[in-house]
Motif scaffolding. Structure first.
Motif, PDB file in Angstrom:
ATOM      1  N   GLN A 154       0.825  -1.209   0.000  1.00  0.00           N
ATOM      2  CA  GLN A 154       0.000   0.000   0.000  1.00  0.00           C
ATOM      3  C   GLN A 154       0.858   1.258   0.000  1.00  0.00           C
ATOM      4  O   GLN A 154       0.581   2.225  -0.725  1.00  0.00           O
ATOM      5  N   ASP A 192       2.440   1.756  -3.429  1.00  0.00           N
ATOM      6  CA  ASP A 192       1.435   2.216  -4.387  1.00  0.00           C
ATOM      7  C   ASP A 192       1.168   3.708  -4.202  1.00  0.00           C
ATOM      8  O   ASP A 192       1.092   4.468  -5.183  1.00  0.00           O
ATOM      9  N   ASP A 193       1.046   4.142  -2.951  1.00  0.00           N
ATOM     10  CA  ASP A 193       0.807   5.559  -2.679  1.00  0.00           C
ATOM     11  C   ASP A 193       1.987   6.432  -3.093  1.00  0.00           C
ATOM     12  O   ASP A 193       1.811   7.608  -3.430  1.00  0.00           O
ATOM     13  N   ASP A 202       6.981   0.913  -8.069  1.00  0.00           N
ATOM     14  CA  ASP A 202       6.547  -0.338  -8.697  1.00  0.00           C
ATOM     15  C   ASP A 202       6.925  -1.508  -7.803  1.00  0.00           C
ATOM     16  O   ASP A 202       8.080  -1.931  -7.767  1.00  0.00           O
ATOM     17  N   TYR A 203       5.929  -2.019  -7.077  1.00  0.00           N
ATOM     18  CA  TYR A 203       6.196  -3.097  -6.124  1.00  0.00           C
ATOM     19  C   TYR A 203       6.759  -4.340  -6.813  1.00  0.00           C
ATOM     20  O   TYR A 203       7.665  -4.995  -6.293  1.00  0.00           O
TER      21      TYR A 203
END
Length: 528
Positions: free
Chosen positions: A510, A513-514, A518-519
């Protein structure tokens, strides 16, 4: 005043997981821990005598086995930082006082063969049940380690297919409902239900049925495990990873409050007044009941709803023992499983009467489980010696006297549990016990006052209304705190629940993303 990208309150395993992922993403990370050691509920220490290593809280690691953190070794914990798991062929066994044994082997066929010895019908029913559970595992597990679905979207999605409606139906039921629908033998029903109540749920509490359905699939897919050297080896590997990625973990650093400026979390202030500032975000292992204490700037409606979060119906009175010689089961040590339930009741009715005592503030010494951790891991004690870990379900609000009476009554209650254990172990005698430590529900709360409220080592109750993005509340289920930008939450009271999940991964996803990180690229990189 020190400056970091991210500061983390609490070095429990969830906070360490989130910190490790953010450090791998290139962030300058600092973890602050109140206690003199890290790990929180995932800690292994010499609690009684040197050379005897006891798991303080978590003992068996089940749900984390489906986490990509391990399955794909995203943080290098297995390949680089020394984490090693022990996987026995016998994950779960129930042993009765008369010598009856029901085993759940990792091998499904072997399990069904043993069930057929007392109920051929249930053997076939269990095979069908377990296969359905195993088929659901990939879909269900994929949602456990990422930010949760909004409750409305989750229910709507499940309502689009027969399979989804079936799973939704199971989730809304109790474990007792589930086993009664599928099985006729009380032995098999007891075997399954007694195990899933380790999640601190009553057999007949609605909204908890998923455990009874999923656990067979997990056992026959992943098995059950414990880290070699103890549960705390997971936390040690995580700290090594954080330090490898350039982060820091500091103990003896009690956080007083989250620093908030213009509606944004900007750091943490310690009890001694020292501050650590965060450019990008703050992660907090903060139970909803104490959110007001640490983040008073949170909007009042959010705080009021947080303070209504329901705790689990019961906790545990935990017995740690050091032993001269390894324990021997009266039925033979080949019956030892990673999870061993010990019972002297043979009908569901009798078991339910014992659980009812917990609702009234009473302890039943018949609700016990546990064994000698050196059976599977001799490194936990000197050669030939043993380390006993014994769980007795117990209410936080003890009757009479309330929670405060635990200090004067925990030894006497543990004595009754010890007498019950002796029905099953041949050498659990006074002359074999060289040390003892009892940890009551109020001790758990004192040990982790920002997480284990009311002795709930699983954070809060596992009811359906406190699941997915409604865990612990609809406000906080997104892993963020409304009205306080940049504050993220971790802990057993967050999605997906209590126990060892490695759930800090979801918080890291999370956050990335915030932040526009790029996970997949971060996690796809091998650990150098």
């Amino acid at each position: 005043m020190s400056q970091y990208d991210i500061v983390v309150m609490g070095a429990g395993h969830n906070g360490l997981v989130a910190a490790a992922y953010m450090a791998k993403a290139g962030k300058k990370v600092l973890v602050l821990e109140r206690k003199p050691h890290f790990g929180g509920g995932v800690s292994t220490r010499e609690l009684i005598q040197p050379g005897y290593w006891h798991d303080e809280h978590s003992n068996v690691h089940i749900m984390i086995q489906g986490n990509p953190m391990l399955r794909e070794d995203e943080l290098g914990l297995l390949s680089k930082f020394g984490l090693e798991y022990i996987y026995p062929e016998l994950p779960h066994a129930s042993i009765w006082e008369d010598g009856t044994i029901v085993r759940s082997w990792k091998d499904l066929d072997r399990t069904c063969e043993e069930i057929a010895s007392f109920s051929p019908r249930d053997a076939e029913a269990y095979r069908k049940f377990a296969r359905a559970s195993m088929a659901a595992i990939p879909m269900f597990m994929s949602g456990l380690y990422a930010p949760p679905f909004p409750m409305g979207a989750f229910v709507a999605m499940m309502d689009q297919s027969d399979e989804g409606r079936f799973l939704l139906d199971v989730m809304l039921r109790s474990a007792l409902d589930v086993v009664n629908q599928y099985f006729e033998s009380d032995l098999l029903r007891l075997h399954i239900v007694r195990m899933v109540t380790e999640n601190l749920q009553m057999p007949d509490e609605l909204g908890t049925g998923m455990g009874a359905f999923l656990m067979p699939g997990i056992i026959h897919t992943y098995g059950c495990s414990m880290p070699k050297g103890g549960s705390g080896q997971l936390s040690k590997a995580l700290v090594r990873a954080i330090e490898h990625f350039g982060g820091e973990v500091r103990c003896n650093a009690e956080v007083r409050r989250v620093l908030v400026s213009s509606g944004k979390a900007v750091g943490l202030e310690l009890a001694d007044g020292e501050s650590f500032m965060a450019r990008d975000g703050v992660i907090g292992a903060i139970h909803p009941h104490v959110l007001r204490k640490f983040v008073a700037e949170t909007p009042e409606p959010v705080l009021e709803r947080a303070e209504r979060v329901t705790q689990s119906t019961f906790s545990i009175n935990l017995t740690h023992l050091t032993l001269k010689e390894r324990l021997r089961l009266k039925v033979g040590n080949e019956a030892n499983a990673m999870m061993t339930e010990l019972m002297d009741f043979y009908t569901m009715r009798d078991m339910l009467l014992e659980y009812d005592k917990l609702r009234r503030g009473e302890v039943s010494e018949r609700l016990i489980a546990g064994g000698d951790n050196t059976i599977f891991d001799p490194s936990r004690a000197p050669e030939g010696a043993g380390v006993f870990y014994g769980v007795n379900f117990a209410p936080y609000d003890l009757w009479p006297g309330g929670p405060a009476s635990w200090d004067e009554r925990k030894e006497e209650i543990a004595d009754r549990a010890l007498a019950q254990y002796r029905k099953f172990y041949a050498n659990l005698t006074d002359d074999n016990i060289t040390g003892r430590l009892i940890r009551s529900p109020i001790d758990h709360e004192r040990d982790s006052p920002a997480s284990f409220l009311k002795g709930d080592i699983h954070g809060c109750a596992p009811f359906f209304y406190q699941s997915v993005a409604h865990r612990p509340t609809p406000d906080l289920g997104s892993l963020r705190v409304p009205g306080v930008e940049g504050l993220y939450l971790v802990g057993p009271f967050m999605h997906p629940g209590g126990g060892v999940f490695g759930a800090g991964r979801a918080t890291a996803i999370q956050m990335m993303d915030d932040m526009g990180i790029d996970y997949d690229k971060v996690c796809g990189r091998a650990v150098a």
